[in-house]
Design a protein around this motif. Sequence first.
Motif: not given
Length: 96
Positions: A37-39, A43-44, A13-16
């Motif tokens: 790109k990193i995040i 997230h993926g 949730g936080y990554s989204f």
Amino acid sequence: MLKFFKYLAIAEGYSFLLILFITMPLKYMGGLGMPNKIIGMAHGVLFLSYVVVAIIVSQLLKWNFKKLLIVLTMSIVPFGTFWMEREYLEDEIATA
């Protein structure tokens, strides 16, 4: 496994939200693509892990298809995993 899924849901949730509200504006309004790109990669990985672990947890807790579908759908709704964690996992963890 339930506590792991709880923390995974929160991290996903936080990554989204980080992608949605920070790295996407940086990419499209600031011209900085590297944070996205990193995040985005993190997230993926978190998203795919969430889906796999949700299916495993649904088997362990004997969820019906509707409940599993709701839990999976919450991974693509902003703030959805936080709601799902409170709605479906909090009681299960307390009784375990």
